[in-house]
Design a protein around this motif. Structure first.
Motif, PDB file in Angstrom:
ATOM      1  N   GLY A   1       0.826  -1.211   0.000  1.00  0.00           N
ATOM      2  CA  GLY A   1       0.000   0.000   0.000  1.00  0.00           C
ATOM      3  C   GLY A   1       0.854   1.252   0.000  1.00  0.00           C
ATOM      4  N   SER A   2       1.955   1.198   0.709  1.00  0.00           N
ATOM      5  CA  SER A   2       2.845   2.357   0.720  1.00  0.00           C
ATOM      6  C   SER A   2       3.549   2.512  -0.623  1.00  0.00           C
ATOM      7  N   ALA A   3       3.918   1.401  -1.218  1.00  0.00           N
ATOM      8  CA  ALA A   3       4.651   1.464  -2.486  1.00  0.00           C
ATOM      9  C   ALA A   3       3.724   1.873  -3.631  1.00  0.00           C
ATOM     10  N   VAL A   4       2.575   1.231  -3.711  1.00  0.00           N
ATOM     11  CA  VAL A   4       1.664   1.518  -4.819  1.00  0.00           C
ATOM     12  C   VAL A   4       0.885   2.781  -4.508  1.00  0.00           C
TER      13      VAL A   4
ATOM     14  N   LEU B   1       0.503   7.139  -6.155  1.00  0.00           N
ATOM     15  CA  LEU B   1       0.584   8.062  -7.282  1.00  0.00           C
ATOM     16  C   LEU B   1       1.850   7.826  -8.090  1.00  0.00           C
ATOM     17  N   GLY B   2       2.881   7.294  -7.440  1.00  0.00           N
ATOM     18  CA  GLY B   2       4.123   7.003  -8.145  1.00  0.00           C
ATOM     19  C   GLY B   2       3.886   6.086  -9.329  1.00  0.00           C
ATOM     20  N   ASN B   3       3.013   5.102  -9.146  1.00  0.00           N
ATOM     21  CA  ASN B   3       2.770   4.144 -10.209  1.00  0.00           C
ATOM     22  C   ASN B   3       1.811   4.673 -11.261  1.00  0.00           C
ATOM     23  N   ILE B   4       0.763   5.296 -10.809  1.00  0.00           N
ATOM     24  CA  ILE B   4      -0.325   5.601 -11.740  1.00  0.00           C
ATOM     25  C   ILE B   4      -0.214   7.018 -12.291  1.00  0.00           C
TER      26      ILE B   4
ATOM     27  N   PHE C   1       3.589  17.933  -1.793  1.00  0.00           N
ATOM     28  CA  PHE C   1       3.010  17.984  -3.148  1.00  0.00           C
ATOM     29  C   PHE C   1       2.221  16.726  -3.490  1.00  0.00           C
ATOM     30  N   TYR C   2       2.563  15.626  -2.826  1.00  0.00           N
ATOM     31  CA  TYR C   2       1.822  14.377  -3.030  1.00  0.00           C
ATOM     32  C   TYR C   2       0.345  14.586  -2.728  1.00  0.00           C
ATOM     33  N   SER C   3       0.116  15.321  -1.653  1.00  0.00           N
ATOM     34  CA  SER C   3      -1.256  15.580  -1.222  1.00  0.00           C
ATOM     35  C   SER C   3      -2.002  16.427  -2.251  1.00  0.00           C
TER      36      SER C   3
ATOM     37  N   PHE D   1      13.473   4.634  -6.530  1.00  0.00           N
ATOM     38  CA  PHE D   1      13.388   4.885  -5.087  1.00  0.00           C
ATOM     39  C   PHE D   1      11.989   5.327  -4.695  1.00  0.00           C
ATOM     40  N   PHE D   2      11.489   6.306  -5.435  1.00  0.00           N
ATOM     41  CA  PHE D   2      10.188   6.880  -5.101  1.00  0.00           C
ATOM     42  C   PHE D   2       9.111   5.801  -5.089  1.00  0.00           C
ATOM     43  N   THR D   3       9.090   5.001  -6.143  1.00  0.00           N
ATOM     44  CA  THR D   3       7.990   4.057  -6.286  1.00  0.00           C
ATOM     45  C   THR D   3       8.043   2.946  -5.245  1.00  0.00           C
ATOM     46  N   LEU D   4       9.254   2.567  -4.818  1.00  0.00           N
ATOM     47  CA  LEU D   4       9.349   1.522  -3.789  1.00  0.00           C
ATOM     48  C   LEU D   4       9.298   2.116  -2.388  1.00  0.00           C
ATOM     49  N   SER D   5       9.138   3.424  -2.290  1.00  0.00           N
ATOM     50  CA  SER D   5       9.103   4.115  -0.992  1.00  0.00           C
ATOM     51  C   SER D   5      10.415   3.989  -0.236  1.00  0.00           C
ATOM     52  N   VAL D   6      11.540   3.920  -0.929  1.00  0.00           N
ATOM     53  CA  VAL D   6      12.806   3.852  -0.206  1.00  0.00           C
ATOM     54  C   VAL D   6      13.627   5.124  -0.413  1.00  0.00           C
TER      55      VAL D   6
ATOM     56  N   GLY E   1      13.487   6.462   4.564  1.00  0.00           N
ATOM     57  CA  GLY E   1      13.260   5.850   5.872  1.00  0.00           C
ATOM     58  C   GLY E   1      11.857   5.328   6.121  1.00  0.00           C
ATOM     59  N   ALA E   2      10.968   5.492   5.141  1.00  0.00           N
ATOM     60  CA  ALA E   2       9.597   5.018   5.355  1.00  0.00           C
ATOM     61  C   ALA E   2       9.586   3.519   5.637  1.00  0.00           C
ATOM     62  N   MET E   3      10.419   2.809   4.916  1.00  0.00           N
ATOM     63  CA  MET E   3      10.420   1.356   5.095  1.00  0.00           C
ATOM     64  C   MET E   3      11.194   0.944   6.348  1.00  0.00           C
TER      65      MET E   3
ATOM     66  N   THR F   1      -2.682   5.489   1.473  1.00  0.00           N
ATOM     67  CA  THR F   1      -1.856   4.446   2.081  1.00  0.00           C
ATOM     68  C   THR F   1      -0.368   4.723   1.844  1.00  0.00           C
ATOM     69  N   SER F   2      -0.047   5.534   0.828  1.00  0.00           N
ATOM     70  CA  SER F   2       1.349   5.958   0.649  1.00  0.00           C
ATOM     71  C   SER F   2       1.654   7.177   1.515  1.00  0.00           C
ATOM     72  N   ALA F   3       0.684   8.068   1.598  1.00  0.00           N
ATOM     73  CA  ALA F   3       0.906   9.295   2.362  1.00  0.00           C
ATOM     74  C   ALA F   3       1.163   8.997   3.837  1.00  0.00           C
TER      75      ALA F   3
ATOM     76  N   ALA G   1       2.687   6.539   4.953  1.00  0.00           N
ATOM     77  CA  ALA G   1       4.075   6.078   5.049  1.00  0.00           C
ATOM     78  C   ALA G   1       5.053   7.245   4.976  1.00  0.00           C
ATOM     79  N   LEU G   2       4.591   8.350   4.394  1.00  0.00           N
ATOM     80  CA  LEU G   2       5.450   9.533   4.349  1.00  0.00           C
ATOM     81  C   LEU G   2       5.427  10.295   5.664  1.00  0.00           C
ATOM     82  N   LEU G   3       4.283  10.291   6.314  1.00  0.00           N
ATOM     83  CA  LEU G   3       4.174  11.032   7.574  1.00  0.00           C
ATOM     84  C   LEU G   3       4.709  10.224   8.759  1.00  0.00           C
TER      85      LEU G   3
HETATM   86  N1  PHE Z   1       5.879   4.874  -3.236  1.00  0.00           N
HETATM   87  C1  PHE Z   1       4.851   5.866  -3.180  1.00  0.00           C
HETATM   88  C2  PHE Z   1       4.212   5.972  -4.548  1.00  0.00           C
HETATM   89  O1  PHE Z   1       4.705   5.375  -5.480  1.00  0.00           O
HETATM   90  C3  PHE Z   1       5.366   7.191  -2.717  1.00  0.00           C
HETATM   91  C4  PHE Z   1       6.174   7.138  -1.475  1.00  0.00           C
HETATM   92  C5  PHE Z   1       7.511   7.473  -1.497  1.00  0.00           C
HETATM   93  C6  PHE Z   1       5.610   6.682  -0.276  1.00  0.00           C
HETATM   94  C7  PHE Z   1       8.285   7.374  -0.366  1.00  0.00           C
HETATM   95  C8  PHE Z   1       6.378   6.601   0.881  1.00  0.00           C
HETATM   96  C9  PHE Z   1       7.717   6.931   0.832  1.00  0.00           C
HETATM   97  O2  PHE Z   1       3.237   6.619  -4.727  1.00  0.00           O
END
Ligand code: PHE
Length: 469
Positions: free
Chosen positions: A38-41, A43-46, A125-127, A246-251, A254-256, A340-342, A344-346
């Motif tokens: 959920g954190s990985a998938v 806006l990064g993907n779509i 900006f994600y928000s 990196f962005f798409t895997l949420s790495v 430190g989120a992971m 579910t990604s946001a 993980a950012l907070l």
């Molecule tokens: N991986 C999320 C996405 O693809 C964004 C994200 C990045 C989430 C870093 C958490 C940490 O939308």
């Protein structure tokens, strides 16, 4: 939940598992995988993957991105989860604990802090982008997409961008939801959302791919995605591909690490990481396959930038039977995938403050408010401040935030995390967390010790030098 996680580990023998003080744990292995997926998938993907592929020339970018996910992103994902589970729940605390335990410099904890602050910038900006998805829910539900052309779809999107008040409203709603979930502690709510809703989003994506295959220029779209033309690929595009991995895997921020802090023992980290990376990649490719055939069939510009998904998919919904309903549902689910990604950012920065004795809900609210305020700059980038340029180029404030985080801060964070597990943690300790055979463990360690940091550093330096020249 206990709030005091500052523990001294020096006294413990190196192979002892040190559990995070947090009593909060994912209810099952499956729940953790789903939360991490959920954190990985999101806006990064779509949103981001298709538009970056479009602006970076297609297949060659996709190939480099896939290579980066496999050779750099995945090993660092394993590294982050390992740091989290071995060291404790907050990224900063985990790094501090492990550095103390293995007699490395205490300055490693700065990586956790910088990452957590980077996450705040990303969230800002994600928000806003998630707000665009939400703005489409009423548009779709009230039948405004029915039968629209590519040009009409562009007009709808531009109208959303031109309206700061509307965007602020959706941005506020999104951020408030994120804050609410993080205040309660990740776990329950997220678990439920991801186990039911993410699979629904996947089904809708498959449906969209089928629609694109039937109604779009499918072969053109697929060729654009998968036929590499390396002459179109500059160093900056390579850096963007690495940054996006990196962005798409949420790495890289430190989120992971924060999520790994909640991971029960006995769960295989490599297997989990591979599942996350595979599902994440499939979602991105599906989004690409849904979007590009429509882009070509409707005369839209593949290099159109951040609006690409929001212009393209409404055309598809407008053309299909039941499109009002599917469209509304899709954008709701996209909003949920983004939430579910946001969270993980907070979470990393909130976890850091909670360790220092602050109340979870107060930190989540204050930091959410801060992100919200920074996010206003992104909102205004598309209207009242659309002429503001930070450097002498075309990029708006939004573009800069996006570029700075994804192309610079995440790769730097990733390098630091790789170096930490590669050099500061002994192989024996890593072997205790990572259930790979000795050969694979060494191969993985070679990746995080030498290959990933060197490759990312090279790309970063050459792209920055190219940009400065
Ligand atoms: N991986 C999320 C996405 O693809 C964004 C994200 C990045 C989430 C870093 C958490 C940490 O939308």
């Amino acid at each position: 939940m206990s709030t005091n996680a500052v523990i001294t580990l020096d006294a413990l023998p190196p192979t002892t598992h040190t559990k995070p003080i947090s009593s909060q744990k994912w209810s099952s292995h499956f729940a953790f995988v789903m939360a991490a997926v959920g954190s990985a998938v999101g806006l990064g993907n779509i949103w981001k993957f298709p538009y970056m592929t479009g602006t970076s020339g297609g297949g060659a970018f996709v190939l480099v991105y896939l290579a980066c996910v496999a050779m750099i992103g995945l090993p660092i994902l394993i590294a982050e989860v390992t740091i989290g589970r071995a060291g404790g729940a907050s990224p900063m605390g985990a790094l501090r604990n492990l550095a103390a335990k293995y007699r490395a410099s205490r300055h490693w904890q700065i990586v956790g802090l910088v990452g957590a602050l980077t996450a705040l910038l990303v969230l800002s900006f994600y928000s806003v982008v998630a707000g665009w998805a939400l703005a489409y829910v009423p548009v779709a539900a009230t039948g405004k997409l029915a039968g629209i052309s590519g040009a009409a779809s562009e007009t709808i999107f531009n109208t959303i961008l031109a309206d700061p008040v509307g965007q602020i409203g959706w941005h506020t709603a999104f951020m408030a939801t994120t804050v609410l979930i993080v205040s309660r502690g990740i776990g329950g709510g997220i678990e439920r959302a991801v186990t039911w809703l993410m699979p629904m989003l996947a089904v809708l994506l498959v449906l969209l791919v089928a629609y694109a295959a039937a109604q779009g220029a499918f072969l053109d779209g697929a060729a654009f995605l998968f036929a590499p033309d390396f002459s179109a690929l500059g160093t900056e595009a390579v850096l963007s591909a690495a940054g996006h991995a990196f962005f798409t895997l949420s790495v890289g921020l430190g989120a992971m690490i924060a999520y790994g802090g909640y991971l029960p023992e006995g769960v295989s980290i490599p297997r989990t990481a591979i599942t996350i990376a595979a599902l994440d990649t499939l979602c991105a490719l599906a989004a690409g396959l849904a979007i590009f055939p429509l882009v070509f069939a409707h005369g839209l510009d593949p290099a159109g930038g951040p609006g690409l998904v929001f212009v393209t998919l409404p055309v598809a919904f407008g053309g299909m039977p039941g499109g009002d309903l599917f469209g509304a549902l899709f954008f709701i689910l996209l909003g949920i995938a983004a939430v579910t990604s946001a969270v993980a950012l907070l979470e990393p920065i909130v976890a850091t403050m909670v360790e220092r004795g602050f109340r979870r809900s107060s930190c989540a609210t204050m930091l959410g408010l801060l992100c919200w305020a920074i996010g206003l700059a992104s909102v205004f980038s598309f209207n009242v401040w659309s002429d503001v340029r930070i450097a002498g180029d075309e990029r708006t404030i939004f573009d800069w935030l996006n570029l700075l985080t994804s192309d610079i801060l995440l790769p730097l964070g990733g390098i630091a995390i790789a170096l930490f597990v590669g050099w500061a943690m002994p192989l024996r300790a890593l072997g205790g967390e990572i259930d790979l055979g000795p050969r694979w463990l060494r191969a993985w360690r070679a990746l995080v010790r030498y290959i990933a940091p060197a490759a990312v550093a090279m790309v970063l330096v050459s792209a920055l030098m190219g940009a400065a020249a």
